[in-house]
Write an enzyme that holds these catalytic residues in place. Structure first.
Site, short mmCIF file in Angstrom:
data_model
loop_
_atom_site.label_atom_id
_atom_site.label_comp_id
_atom_site.label_asym_id
_atom_site.label_seq_id
_atom_site.Cartn_x
_atom_site.Cartn_y
_atom_site.Cartn_z
N GLU A 1 -4.33 2.37 -0.09
CA GLU A 1 -4.88 1.11 -0.93
C GLU A 1 -3.77 -0.16 -0.37
O GLU A 1 -3.09 -0.88 -1.34
CB GLU A 1 -4.43 1.30 -2.43
CG GLU A 1 -5.23 2.31 -2.81
CD GLU A 1 -5.10 2.63 -4.40
OE1 GLU A 1 -6.03 3.27 -5.17
OE2 GLU A 1 -4.04 2.28 -5.08
N CYS B 1 9.38 -12.92 2.58
CA CYS B 1 10.80 -12.64 2.92
C CYS B 1 11.06 -13.75 4.30
O CYS B 1 10.15 -14.25 4.98
CB CYS B 1 10.95 -11.32 3.11
SG CYS B 1 10.09 -10.63 4.64
N CYS C 1 4.11 -11.15 1.07
CA CYS C 1 5.37 -11.20 1.41
C CYS C 1 5.92 -12.53 1.54
O CYS C 1 5.45 -13.19 2.31
CB CYS C 1 6.01 -10.16 2.07
SG CYS C 1 7.62 -10.09 2.27
N TRP D 1 -1.46 5.21 -16.08
CA TRP D 1 0.02 5.34 -16.08
C TRP D 1 0.65 5.62 -17.12
O TRP D 1 0.93 6.53 -17.86
CB TRP D 1 0.72 4.16 -14.95
CG TRP D 1 0.39 4.40 -13.65
CD1 TRP D 1 -0.43 5.22 -13.12
CD2 TRP D 1 0.85 3.61 -12.48
NE1 TRP D 1 -0.40 5.02 -11.68
CE2 TRP D 1 0.27 4.14 -11.28
CE3 TRP D 1 1.98 2.62 -12.46
CZ2 TRP D 1 0.52 3.69 -10.00
CZ3 TRP D 1 2.03 2.00 -11.10
CH2 TRP D 1 1.70 2.64 -9.92
N GLU E 1 -11.32 8.13 -3.37
CA GLU E 1 -10.68 8.51 -4.89
C GLU E 1 -11.82 8.04 -5.85
O GLU E 1 -12.10 6.67 -6.38
CB GLU E 1 -9.46 7.58 -5.05
CG GLU E 1 -8.39 8.02 -4.39
CD GLU E 1 -7.11 7.40 -4.64
OE1 GLU E 1 -7.20 7.01 -5.82
OE2 GLU E 1 -6.28 7.20 -3.71
#
Length: 663
Positions: free
Chosen positions: A142, A153, A151, A318, A310
């Site tokens: 995924e 950084c 990101c 969750w 899936e």
């Protein structure tokens, strides 16, 4: 066509494998996916590699007659690595470091991380690349999920500067392209260019970023390219040792949308594509047309059959759970995937885990590992799929309608939403739905690709139109193709800047209209009427001046009452506003008539009908999404491919039932 299951043998005692594989084989399961989160088992300490546990898994299941999809475990770099190399961790848009403890906490541009991935993937591929039981590879898991594609950084900063310098050559070119004279943003060197973190404007309004829009869209492209580069690198390492195909599991355009990856470009690096299909879970319940749309997207990325890697098989979530799928839904969802181009459906997961963050994510079996009604339903489906595969080959719909999907346009409309409520993928879905309702298959395409096989092409809100796309659309229309251009099209350049010309800019000659004004529908709506009947615009109204186009619809409200809302030049339509669902449906029917696409007279609510072919045989799927039995009228005699019975005049479908009919 077959079924499989996602399985985690490392979660269970070795003695349990015998029982599991026996049940799998009885259910017709042909393939298992393994190993996507197992880095700490492969490399428990730095440069200490252990493969005996996976050797045993591959050997055990392979000898039992089950093939394996082997995953690269790059989604979960282990704790020892984070402790020793903390710079591997990604940073979010606020500059906060993403911490160890969940997954996907890494930066795709970290050189240390990339080197560690290269080493492990190379060793795994070398060890199992020629293994006869391994039939394919999944790269990572995924990609981009959970807002991890972008990101911010320092390593990304440095790589982004290199990316920009290669693209623009000089800082003067970048400044001119971005228009950095605005807000005193002029850069004196590439080293000064920032990554677009949250600035002072970011938080005062949830819908506002505030950074330079050209910088933003370039950063989005850079991050997408970084993930594609990472994927390509893993695929190339695998192919040094294996001739088996590589894939990665993509996400949908609904609940899990916004991965920040150009899936058309990513798919070029994969041998086939797969996706994860969760329909009723903690984060929402998908509508029928959204699942169909997502299947259509997947088969469109490579124009070939795909897998569901899936497929929901139980109640899942969750912290909370969605509903348990009603009896019949697992079978229905499986055949819906097959009808729309999937040749393998892999259920997630085999058994609910008793520990970890996904204890609530149920599989075919519950926590007790005992046979239940879900297992019985999967077993029925597996037996049917095996019989079906003996009669027909892999099936695909034959679409005559296409919708243009552009990830550049998606990012453009994300950065500048146009008006409250405007969402690009929702707009595409609004155009897709009436064709779904009429049981007409639709593909998704890029504006630059060959469109000649489609009778009707729709281009909703195509903000940026390249020269290649412009020429392609003109050629398609010149050859008689029916083309629809809409509001918010052709008003930006590739750098996310407004074009200094009257909308629709490069498409003005093709559409025969000018848009000299527009009215965003903020806390208002405008009535319209035309060949689509009457309706309402609730997002956007272009105020159109026809140049050499005929008028097919008018605004009947607001200060621009009487102005055109729909025009046509030859076979090219310009829709100046959004339409409500009823008017959109009427417009779709009208377009089908103009494009010579047959519209069935008999359509039932909640019944999905998909006409497919394996290249020789024609197969019709009837899918009942209703929670009640129904009877469907037929126009000819068929043979039910699941029962071998003749079907004449009508077919009865139970709640969530399926019929698969051949000539």
């Amino acid at each position: 066509m077959r079924i499989g299951v996602d399985y985690y043998p490392e979660h269970w005692d070795r003695e349990r494998w015998e029982q599991d594989v026996k049940l799998m084989l009885e259910a017709g399961i042909k393939v298992i996916r393994v190993g996507e989160f197992a880095w700490s088992l492969y490399e428990p300490r730095e440069e200490v590699y252990e493969f005996a546990w996976m050797d045993e898994i591959v050997d055990f299941f392979g000898k039992k007659g089950i093939k394996l999809i082997l995953c690269t475990p790059s989604a979960t770099p282990p704790k020892w690595m984070i402790d020793k190399y903390p710079d591997i961790l990604a940073e979010d848009i606020h500059g906060n470091t993403k911490l160890f403890g969940t997954r996907k906490h890494y930066c795709f541009n970290s050189e240390i991380y990339r080197e560690k991935v290269r080493k492990l993937v190379g060793l795994i591929a070398e060890r199992y690349g020629k293994n006869p039981y391994v039939e394919g590879w999944q790269i990572d898991n995924e990609l981009g999920h959970g807002n991890t594609a972008r990101c911010y950084c320092e390593e990304c900063h440095h790589k982004f500067i290199d990316w920009l310098e290669e693209k623009y050559g000089t800082i003067e070119c970048l400044n001119k392209t971005y228009g950095t004279v605005f807000w005193s943003q002029i850069y004196n060197s590439f080293d000064e260019v920032i990554v677009p973190k949250a600035g002072t404007c970011y938080d005062f309004d949830s819908g506002t970023q505030g950074q330079n829009p050209s910088l933003l869209i370039d950063y989005y492209r850079f991050c997408s390219d970084s993930i594609i580069s990472f994927t390509k690198e893993s695929a190339e390492l695998i192919k040094k040792h294996s001739d088996k195909p590589c894939t990665s599991n993509l996400l949908d355009a609904a609940v899990n949308s916004g991965t920040g990856i150009d899936y058309f470009k990513l798919s070029e690096e994969l041998d086939f594509v797969t996706w994860d299909n969760y329909i009723e879970f903690q984060w929402g319940k998908a509508k029928m047309e959204t699942v169909s749309r997502d299947h259509a997207l997947l088969r469109s990325y490579k124009k070939k059959p795909f897998w569901v890697m899936e497929q929901q098989s139980g109640p899942c979530g969750w912290s909370k759970m969605g509903p348990s799928p009603d009896p019949g839904k697992l079978r229905l969802w499986t055949y819906e995937a097959v009808a729309n181009g999937a040749d393998t459906v892999v259920y997630f997961r085999w058994r609910a885990c008793t520990f970890g963050a996904e204890q609530n994510w149920h599989g075919i079996l519950g926590h007790d590992g005992k046979v239940n009604r879900r297992y019985a339903e999967v077993k029925q489906t597996g037996e049917e799929m095996e019989r079906l595969s003996q009669k027909v080959g892999t099936l695909m719909p034959k679409a005559r309608v296409a919708i243009i999907k552009s990830f550049d346009t998606e990012w453009c409309h994300t950065i500048f939403q146009n008006v409250e409520g405007f969402q690009y993928d929702n707009l595409l879905l609004a155009f897709y739905k009436p064709f779904y309702d009429m049981n007409i298959s639709v593909d998704f395409v890029q504006a630059e690709e060959d469109l000649s096989m489609y009778s009707l092409v729709l281009a909703p809100a195509l903000a940026y139109v390249s020269d290649v796309a412009k020429n392609n659309l003109e050629s398609y229309a010149a050859k008689g193709g029916t083309l629809v251009i809409t509001f918010r099209s052709a008003f930006k350049n590739e750098y996310n800047r407004m074009l200094p010309e009257t909308i629709p800019g490069p498409l003005a000659g093709l559409t025969g209209v000018e848009v000299k004004d527009y009215d965003p529908q903020f806390e208002k709506s405008t009535s319209v009427a035309g060949i689509f009947g009457s309706g309402t615009a609730e997002l956007w109204c272009d105020i159109v001046t026809p140049k050499d186009a005929e008028v097919l619809g008018l605004y009947t409200g607001s200060y621009f009452k009487g102005a055109p809302c729909l025009t046509r030049k030859g076979s090219v339509y310009y829709l100046a506003c959004d339409l409500d669902e009823k008017a959109q449906g009427n417009f779709a029917k009208y377009l089908c008539g103009q494009a010579g696409i047959e519209v069935g007279l008999y359509v039932q609510e909640g019944i999905e009908v998909v006409d497919t072919t394996d290249g020789e045989k024609q197969v019709k799927f009837l899918l009942n999404h209703n929670n009640y039995d129904t009877v469907i009228a037929l126009t000819q005699e068929y043979k039910d491919l699941l029962t071998d019975q003749k079907v004449v005049k009508t077919v009865k479908l139970e709640a969530y039932g399926v019929a698969i009919l051949g000539d």
